[in-house]
Scaffold this motif. Structure first.
Motif: not given
Length: 349
Positions: A122, A194, A214, A216
């Protein structure tokens, strides 16, 4: 009354049995002398309990193994440490292994047990940041530890997400400064896993659910595998039974850890007494959910891979990073050391 001939036969039988036992004892002793030095992906945290119970519950000893597990400095860092012979095995990023295999197949280690089957990579930004997608990264500053898996995969992420990364300023930082530098505005975003960022933030009094966003990699077409048990090809060729025994021990250890997470966290606390037990238990649970729960488990089992998915992951990395060749799946992962399919978990939930 026994005849002289019968006595000789009995003596010969006893001597043969004794010789057989001595041979078995000698083999066991030789097997017990098998040392394995393994480098972990990171510091001692909750998820490492998945591996530590193999030692604490006696599984390594049962397999005749003397295993030393050292703290790591990033999932990507484990790969060259195994490749250069500093360690026999590691818990490292399979994507870093793929890149090395594309450049130097003979030197590259091989994966033998896949643990993190979902992409945890991430870029974390502050929740009040204008960065909401890869397209918003242009002209921004990003940072991360030099050996971080997400940082190493950033060129592939840029290519896959079609983001313009030409004028992004990327810098390195110490792992323990990552979350502080992000929240203090010293960088616009940071690379990482993460759950590493999430729970490191919690330990600093930051609420990641409210204060961090985040981005991702998995949401942008990078359905990659992550951390696996990797082994040097030389060690595997010279010690195949030891590798099989190690994998059996880890498979049992993971089952025990999932059945009794408290015991897994205690195994970590025994090695690092300063951990926050509550946070590390949360980190452990989140790792199972976010990094080890790919739907493919129902088909291939935890520890194995889907070969078609791995082939696609290899193609993604080769294309995005302009690698010189495309390694075969067999160069990256060797399933021959795994237990029978019936011994592998179908789910971690």
């Amino acid at each position: 009354m026994l005849t002289h001939q019968m006595k000789n036969r009995a003596r010969a039988t006893l001597l043969a049995a004794a010789a057989s036992l001595a041979t078995l004892a000698g083999a066991a002793t030789a097997h017990a002398d098998t040392d394995i030095n393994l480098v972990l992906n990171w510091k001692y945290q909750g998820p490492q309990g998945l591996l530590f119970l193999a030692e604490d519950n006696g599984y390594f000893e049962e397999e005749g193994l003397n295993v030393n597990m050292d703290q790591g400095n990033g999932s990507g860092a484990a790969v060259p440490l195994v490749a250069n012979g500093a360690y026999d095995m590691g818990f490292g990023d399979i994507n870093a292994l793929i890149e090395l295999a594309a450049r130097n197949s003979e030197e590259a280690p091989v994966g033998v047990f896949m643990i993190y089957n979902q992409p945890p990579f991430t870029i974390a930004v502050r929740a009040d940041s204008p960065i909401e997608s890869p397209a918003d990264l242009a002209g921004k500053s990003l940072g991360g530890p030099a050996n971080d898996g997400a940082l190493k995969l950033f060129p592939a992420f840029c290519a896959r997400s079609e983001a313009d990364c030409s004028d992004i300023d990327v810098s390195n930082m110490q792992p323990n400064l990552r979350e502080q530098m992000l929240m203090q505005g010293q960088v616009d975003g940071v690379f990482g896993y993460v759950n590493t960022i999430r729970f490191s933030s919690k330990l600093l009094g930051i609420n990641p659910d409210e204060e961090i966003r985040f981005i991702r990699y998995g949401d942008y077409g990078m359905d990659l595998y992550s951390n696996a048990i990797i082994v040097s090809k030389e060690f595997a060729a010279e010690n195949p039974e030891a590798v099989e025994g190690f994998v059996r021990a880890i498979n049992k250890s993971i089952k025990d850890a999932i059945a009794d997470p408290e015991a897994a966290i205690e195994s970590v606390r025994q090695r690092e007494g300063l951990i926050n037990v509550e946070v590390e238990r949360e980190r452990f649970d989140a790792t199972l959910t976010d990094e080890m729960s790919h739907p493919e488990l129902a088909e291939v089992g935890l520890g194995n891979i889907d070969e078609a998915r791995m082939a696609q992951a290899i193609e993604i990395l080769v294309e995005a990073n302009d690698l010189p060749r495309t390694p075969a799946v067999s160069e990256v992962f060797d399933a021959s050391f795994l237990p029978e399919r019936s011994e592998l978990l179908n789910s971690v939930q």
